[in-house]
Design a protein around this motif. Sequence first.
Motif, mmCIF file in Angstrom:
data_model
loop_
_atom_site.group_PDB
_atom_site.id
_atom_site.type_symbol
_atom_site.label_atom_id
_atom_site.label_comp_id
_atom_site.label_asym_id
_atom_site.label_seq_id
_atom_site.Cartn_x
_atom_site.Cartn_y
_atom_site.Cartn_z
ATOM 1 N N ASN A 1 -38.436 50.752 64.814
ATOM 2 C CA ASN A 1 -39.274 51.496 65.757
ATOM 3 C C ASN A 1 -40.008 50.555 66.704
ATOM 4 N N ALA A 2 -40.555 49.466 66.137
ATOM 5 C CA ALA A 2 -41.270 48.490 66.961
ATOM 6 C C ALA A 2 -40.338 47.838 67.977
ATOM 7 N N ALA A 3 -39.099 47.549 67.556
ATOM 8 C CA ALA A 3 -38.134 46.957 68.479
ATOM 9 C C ALA A 3 -37.802 47.927 69.609
ATOM 10 N N GLY A 4 -37.621 49.218 69.277
ATOM 11 C CA GLY A 4 -37.350 50.208 70.312
ATOM 12 C C GLY A 4 -38.491 50.336 71.303
ATOM 13 N N LEU A 5 -39.720 50.376 70.786
ATOM 14 C CA LEU A 5 -40.877 50.452 71.675
ATOM 15 C C LEU A 5 -41.003 49.206 72.540
ATOM 16 N N ALA A 6 -40.714 48.043 71.962
ATOM 17 C CA ALA A 6 -40.797 46.796 72.725
ATOM 18 C C ALA A 6 -39.789 46.792 73.870
ATOM 19 N N ILE A 7 -38.581 47.262 73.603
ATOM 20 C CA ILE A 7 -37.565 47.329 74.655
ATOM 21 C C ILE A 7 -38.027 48.244 75.787
ATOM 22 N N ILE A 8 -38.549 49.418 75.419
ATOM 23 C CA ILE A 8 -39.024 50.363 76.434
ATOM 24 C C ILE A 8 -40.192 49.774 77.223
ATOM 25 N N ALA A 9 -41.147 49.162 76.514
ATOM 26 C CA ALA A 9 -42.322 48.618 77.189
ATOM 27 C C ALA A 9 -41.953 47.487 78.137
ATOM 28 N N LEU A 10 -41.119 46.560 77.682
ATOM 29 C CA LEU A 10 -40.737 45.429 78.525
ATOM 30 C C LEU A 10 -39.924 45.884 79.725
ATOM 31 N N ALA A 11 -39.034 46.847 79.519
ATOM 32 C CA ALA A 11 -38.230 47.346 80.627
ATOM 33 C C ALA A 11 -39.109 48.073 81.648
ATOM 34 N N ALA A 12 -40.052 48.878 81.164
ATOM 35 C CA ALA A 12 -40.960 49.577 82.072
ATOM 36 C C ALA A 12 -41.803 48.583 82.871
ATOM 37 N N MET A 13 -42.265 47.518 82.215
ATOM 38 C CA MET A 13 -43.053 46.503 82.918
ATOM 39 C C MET A 13 -42.211 45.775 83.956
ATOM 40 N N ALA A 14 -40.979 45.394 83.585
ATOM 41 C CA ALA A 14 -40.120 44.667 84.515
ATOM 42 C C ALA A 14 -39.766 45.526 85.729
ATOM 43 N N ALA A 15 -39.403 46.792 85.480
ATOM 44 C CA ALA A 15 -39.034 47.676 86.590
ATOM 45 C C ALA A 15 -40.228 47.925 87.508
ATOM 46 N N THR A 16 -41.408 48.118 86.918
ATOM 47 C CA THR A 16 -42.590 48.392 87.732
ATOM 48 C C THR A 16 -43.052 47.140 88.469
ATOM 49 N N ALA A 17 -42.883 45.962 87.867
ATOM 50 C CA ALA A 17 -43.210 44.726 88.572
ATOM 51 C C ALA A 17 -42.310 44.545 89.801
ATOM 52 N N LEU A 18 -41.027 44.845 89.636
ATOM 53 C CA LEU A 18 -40.108 44.767 90.776
ATOM 54 C C LEU A 18 -40.506 45.762 91.854
#
Length: 342
Positions: A112-129
Motif C-alpha cells: 500500500n505504501a509503495a502504491g501511494l508513493a508512486i501516486i504521490a511522486l507522479a502527481a508531484m512530477a506532473a504538477t511540477a512540469l
Amino acid sequence: MTETTLASITPPMEEPLPGRPRDFVPLLVILALMALTFPLVGDLPSWGTLTVAALAMGMMLFLMASGLTLVFGLMDVMNLGHAAFVAFGAYVATSLTLPVEPLLLSPSPWANAAGLAIIALAAMAATALMGLVFERLFIRPAGGNHLKEILVTIGAMIIIEQLLVVFWGPNQMWLQLPFSLQGSVILGDMFIEKYRIAACLLGLVVFAGLMLLLSRTRLGLLIRAGVEDREMVEALGYRINTLFVLVFAGGAALAGLGGAMWGFYREIFTLTIGAEVLVQLLIIVIMGGLGSLPGCFAASILVALSTNYVGYLAPDFAMVANVAMMLAVLLWRPRGLYPLNG
C-alpha cells in the motif's frame, strides 16, 4: 612591559552573535484553542475525534499552502491560480489508481505504501512540469506587475479547470483509500481514521524536509540570499531567475501532492477541488506571514482547528470563523505569526 600595556594591545574577545529567539507563542495559542473548545464540545470522544481530524486537515492544507507561501514570499508573485495545481494533482492521482490498484488493494501495508508513493511522486512530477509551463506562459509575461499577475493567474486557473473537463470528463472523480488505511483506530471511545494519522505523519515529514532544505543546504541558502540581495547573488555568478523558477516548480509540486492527498481524503470530488480551498489557502498564507514555512504550518493548524470546532458547534459560521481568526492574528501580529524577516 606592564600589565596595562599588554591589556591595551590584546584584541578583545569577540562575543558570539545572539541567535534568533524561539517564539513559542503561536504554539501556545494552538494549545489554548484546543483547551478552550473542550468544555464547549462537551465530551472527550467527540473533542478528540474533531481534534485529530483537524490536525490531519491542517497537514493537508499545509501541503497545499506551503508552495503558495514560498512563491508569494520568496518570488513576490501573486499566483491566484495555485488552486489549479491542487486540482491537477488530484486528477493525476485518479489516473494512476488503476495501474497501481494491485498495490493499493493488497493486504500488505508495504505494498500500500509503495502504491501511494508512486501516486504521490507522479502527481508531484506532473504538477511540477505543469508549473514550469505555467510560469513561462502566465507569470513571466506579467513582468512583476501584481495586478496583471492576479488577473492572468485567475484566468489561467479557469482555463486549466476546463482542460481537466476536456481530458477527464465532467463526471465526479473517485479515489479509493489503500486497504491498510481504510477504517479507524479505536482509542477508548474515540474512532480515529487511519488515513488521518497517515496524513499527519506525512505533513510533519514534509515540513521537516522543507525546513532542512531552506536552512541547511546550499540551494536553500542561495534562495534566501536571492530574496535579500538579488544583485549580489547574480554578481557571484548564480542565475537567480533559474533558482526562482525551480522554487515555482517546487511550489507547484507541493500543491500537486496536497491535491492527491486531499483527493484521497475526500474520496469523491470534482474539478473545483482546488478552488474550494483557495480562500483557506490565502488566509493561511496571510496569517502565517508571507514566505514563512513555520508560519504557514502554524496557520494551517489554526485554520483547520477553527473550521472543525466551529463546524461542529455552529456549522453556518465555519468560514466566518476563519476570517475572524485571520483578523485577530493580524491585529495581534500585523506581519503574521512568524514573519519571514521578523
